[in-house]
Design a protein around this motif. Structure first.
Motif, PDB file in Angstrom:
ATOM      1  N   PRO A  41       0.814  -1.212   0.000  1.00 50.48           N
ATOM      2  CA  PRO A  41       0.000   0.000   0.000  1.00 50.48           C
ATOM      3  C   PRO A  41       0.853   1.270   0.000  1.00 50.48           C
ATOM      4  O   PRO A  41       0.387   2.344  -0.374  1.00 50.48           O
ATOM      5  CB  PRO A  41      -0.831  -0.103   1.280  1.00 50.48           C
ATOM      6  CG  PRO A  41      -0.366  -1.303   2.011  1.00 50.48           C
ATOM      7  CD  PRO A  41       0.662  -2.021   1.210  1.00 50.48           C
ATOM      8  N   LYS A  42       2.112   1.151   0.433  1.00 53.54           N
ATOM      9  CA  LYS A  42       2.986   2.322   0.533  1.00 53.54           C
ATOM     10  C   LYS A  42       3.653   2.639  -0.809  1.00 53.54           C
ATOM     11  O   LYS A  42       3.517   3.737  -1.331  1.00 53.54           O
ATOM     12  CB  LYS A  42       4.045   2.050   1.605  1.00 53.54           C
ATOM     13  CG  LYS A  42       4.735   3.278   2.125  1.00 53.54           C
ATOM     14  CD  LYS A  42       3.948   3.896   3.259  1.00 53.54           C
ATOM     15  CE  LYS A  42       4.668   5.120   3.798  1.00 53.54           C
ATOM     16  NZ  LYS A  42       4.193   5.454   5.140  1.00 53.54           N
ATOM     17  N   CYS A  43       4.385   1.679  -1.356  1.00 52.12           N
ATOM     18  CA  CYS A  43       5.170   1.976  -2.565  1.00 52.12           C
ATOM     19  C   CYS A  43       4.547   1.384  -3.829  1.00 52.12           C
ATOM     20  O   CYS A  43       4.994   1.675  -4.935  1.00 52.12           O
ATOM     21  CB  CYS A  43       6.606   1.472  -2.408  1.00 52.12           C
ATOM     22  SG  CYS A  43       6.738  -0.327  -2.422  1.00 52.12           S
ATOM     23  N   GLY A  44       3.530   0.565  -3.669  1.00 53.11           N
ATOM     24  CA  GLY A  44       2.850   0.020  -4.836  1.00 53.11           C
ATOM     25  C   GLY A  44       3.540  -1.173  -5.477  1.00 53.11           C
ATOM     26  O   GLY A  44       3.053  -1.705  -6.477  1.00 53.11           O
ATOM     27  N   ARG A  64       8.236  -5.977   7.313  1.00 54.13           N
ATOM     28  CA  ARG A  64       8.473  -4.815   6.455  1.00 54.13           C
ATOM     29  C   ARG A  64       8.397  -5.197   4.982  1.00 54.13           C
ATOM     30  O   ARG A  64       8.706  -6.320   4.605  1.00 54.13           O
ATOM     31  CB  ARG A  64       9.853  -4.212   6.758  1.00 54.13           C
ATOM     32  CG  ARG A  64       9.857  -3.476   8.078  1.00 54.13           C
ATOM     33  CD  ARG A  64      11.225  -2.917   8.410  1.00 54.13           C
ATOM     34  NE  ARG A  64      11.210  -2.320   9.735  1.00 54.13           N
ATOM     35  CZ  ARG A  64      10.724  -1.112  10.019  1.00 54.13           C
ATOM     36  NH1 ARG A  64      10.217  -0.372   9.054  1.00 54.13           N
ATOM     37  NH2 ARG A  64      10.745  -0.653  11.251  1.00 54.13           N
ATOM     38  N   CYS A  65       8.014  -4.213   4.134  1.00 53.84           N
ATOM     39  CA  CYS A  65       7.961  -4.428   2.690  1.00 53.84           C
ATOM     40  C   CYS A  65       9.374  -4.674   2.175  1.00 53.84           C
ATOM     41  O   CYS A  65      10.314  -3.980   2.551  1.00 53.84           O
ATOM     42  CB  CYS A  65       7.348  -3.217   1.997  1.00 53.84           C
ATOM     43  SG  CYS A  65       7.575  -3.170   0.201  1.00 53.84           S
ATOM     44  N   ARG A  66       9.542  -5.690   1.287  1.00 55.72           N
ATOM     45  CA  ARG A  66      10.876  -6.010   0.774  1.00 55.72           C
ATOM     46  C   ARG A  66      11.446  -4.851  -0.045  1.00 55.72           C
ATOM     47  O   ARG A  66      12.641  -4.579  -0.020  1.00 55.72           O
ATOM     48  CB  ARG A  66      10.813  -7.268  -0.108  1.00 55.72           C
ATOM     49  CG  ARG A  66      12.174  -7.796  -0.522  1.00 55.72           C
ATOM     50  CD  ARG A  66      12.040  -8.922  -1.523  1.00 55.72           C
ATOM     51  NE  ARG A  66      11.650 -10.198  -0.904  1.00 55.72           N
ATOM     52  CZ  ARG A  66      12.505 -11.024  -0.308  1.00 55.72           C
ATOM     53  NH1 ARG A  66      13.783 -10.726  -0.259  1.00 55.72           N
ATOM     54  NH2 ARG A  66      12.088 -12.150   0.215  1.00 55.72           N
ATOM     55  N   ASN A  67      10.553  -4.125  -0.709  1.00 58.52           N
ATOM     56  CA  ASN A  67      10.990  -3.057  -1.609  1.00 58.52           C
ATOM     57  C   ASN A  67      11.293  -1.750  -0.869  1.00 58.52           C
ATOM     58  O   ASN A  67      12.407  -1.231  -0.949  1.00 58.52           O
ATOM     59  CB  ASN A  67       9.911  -2.822  -2.667  1.00 58.52           C
ATOM     60  CG  ASN A  67      10.345  -1.831  -3.724  1.00 58.52           C
ATOM     61  OD1 ASN A  67      11.451  -1.923  -4.248  1.00 58.52           O
ATOM     62  ND2 ASN A  67       9.471  -0.882  -4.024  1.00 58.52           N
ATOM     63  N   CYS A  68      10.306  -1.226  -0.118  1.00 54.45           N
ATOM     64  CA  CYS A  68      10.483   0.107   0.472  1.00 54.45           C
ATOM     65  C   CYS A  68      10.696   0.072   1.980  1.00 54.45           C
ATOM     66  O   CYS A  68      10.883   1.107   2.609  1.00 54.45           O
ATOM     67  CB  CYS A  68       9.280   0.995   0.143  1.00 54.45           C
ATOM     68  SG  CYS A  68       7.784   0.516   1.036  1.00 54.45           S
ATOM     69  N   LYS A  69      10.665  -1.128   2.563  1.00 52.86           N
ATOM     70  CA  LYS A  69      10.880  -1.308   4.011  1.00 52.86           C
ATOM     71  C   LYS A  69       9.799  -0.652   4.872  1.00 52.86           C
ATOM     72  O   LYS A  69      10.001  -0.436   6.070  1.00 52.86           O
ATOM     73  CB  LYS A  69      12.264  -0.777   4.446  1.00 52.86           C
ATOM     74  CG  LYS A  69      13.448  -1.352   3.669  1.00 52.86           C
ATOM     75  CD  LYS A  69      13.722  -2.792   4.075  1.00 52.86           C
ATOM     76  CE  LYS A  69      14.857  -3.398   3.253  1.00 52.86           C
ATOM     77  NZ  LYS A  69      14.442  -4.597   2.521  1.00 52.86           N
TER      78      LYS A  69
HETATM   79 ZN    ZN Z   1       6.592  -1.116  -0.190  1.00 47.12          ZN
END
Ligand code: ZN
Length: 257
Positions: A41-44, A64-69
């Motif tokens: 939901p944060k970085c898409g 945490r999201c792997r991409n944007c943490k």
């Molecule tokens: Zn993310």
């Protein structure tokens, strides 16, 4: 009741929990629950299948999201765990029967209701309308409730809440109970029958005044506590009634009659 079936039910519960998370997030936004696939939901960023394993991925990614943490809400693993635990309990209670299928559907519907109403103060019609029909249709194949009892449950559930809504408006001069609650009560009546919908009403009123009262006591913002949604309490009451309803009702009758 074999171990393999039990393990399969636990895994099915985790998968359904993961699907419930998608529903809780998307239904209030009126978005499709099937497409697109999950994204942060944060970085898409699209969530890869290996990062979408219930419970495990949350632990491996340390929440945490792997991409944007960005932090992933603890609600995700929580919903997965609760869904699986309740589905497993239903299996242990009912075995592989229609009553288990009906119970499983009711569990998912209650988890969706609980979290959506808590966050958005709505009980979506896309849950309650199909729910009423489904509960009624399932009464043809389950041991309890009977078809007649399911119909009575819809009428008693809807009627009680309709009366409560009218009474609430007369007493407080404002809408105290939404139409969503009435439809939810009808759905619960369809699944549980008229005796247990009365029990749900009693349990949710007890839970509501207990938890609502406590919140009122500790909260400075009175306005906020006035709008505590009732749906989550109905959902809790329904789960209790589903598992312990028969025992509670007979204990009640023995005590008072
Ligand atoms: Zn993310």
């Amino acid at each position: 009741m074999s171990t393999i079936t039990l393990i399969l039910i636990i895994l099915l519960g985790l998968a359904l929990g993961s699907f419930s998370n998608v529903c809780i997030y998307r239904i209030p936004q009126r978005r499709s629950i099937l497409i697109p696939s999950s994204f942060c939901p944060k970085c898409g960023a699209k969530i890869r299948p290996y990062d979408n394993i219930p419970l495990l991925s949350y632990i491996i990614l340390k929440g945490r999201c792997r991409n944007c943490k960005a932090k992933i809400s603890v609600q995700y693993p929580l919903v997965e765990f609760i869904t699986s635990a309740l589905l497993t309990l239903a299996y242990l209670r009912f075995g592989l029967t229609w009553d288990f299928a009906a119970g499983g559907i009711l569990i998912i519907l209650m988890i969706l209701t609980f979290f959506i109403d808590l966050k958005h103060r709505i009980i979506p019609d896309v849950l309650t309308f199909p729910g009423i029909v489904l509960g009624f249709l399932l009464s043809f194949v389950v041991k309890s409730p009977s078809v007649l009892n399911s119909i009575l449950g819809i009428l008693v559930g809807g009627g009680m809440f309709y009366l409560a809504a009218i009474l609430g408006e007369l007493l407080f001069k404002k809408e105290s109970m939404g139409g969503g609650d009435i439809k939810l009560a009808m759905m619960l009546g369809a699944f549980l029958g008229w005796q247990k919908i009365l029990l749900v009403l009693l349990l949710s009123a007890l839970l509501g005044s207990l938890i609502g009262g406590t919140t009122l006591f500790f909260s400075k913002d009175v306005k906020e506590t006035r709008t505590i949604p009732f749906g989550p309490f109905l959902a809790l009451g329904a789960i209790i009634a589903m598992f312990a309803g028969d025992a509670l009702i007979s204990a009640y009758l023995k005590t008072f009659f």
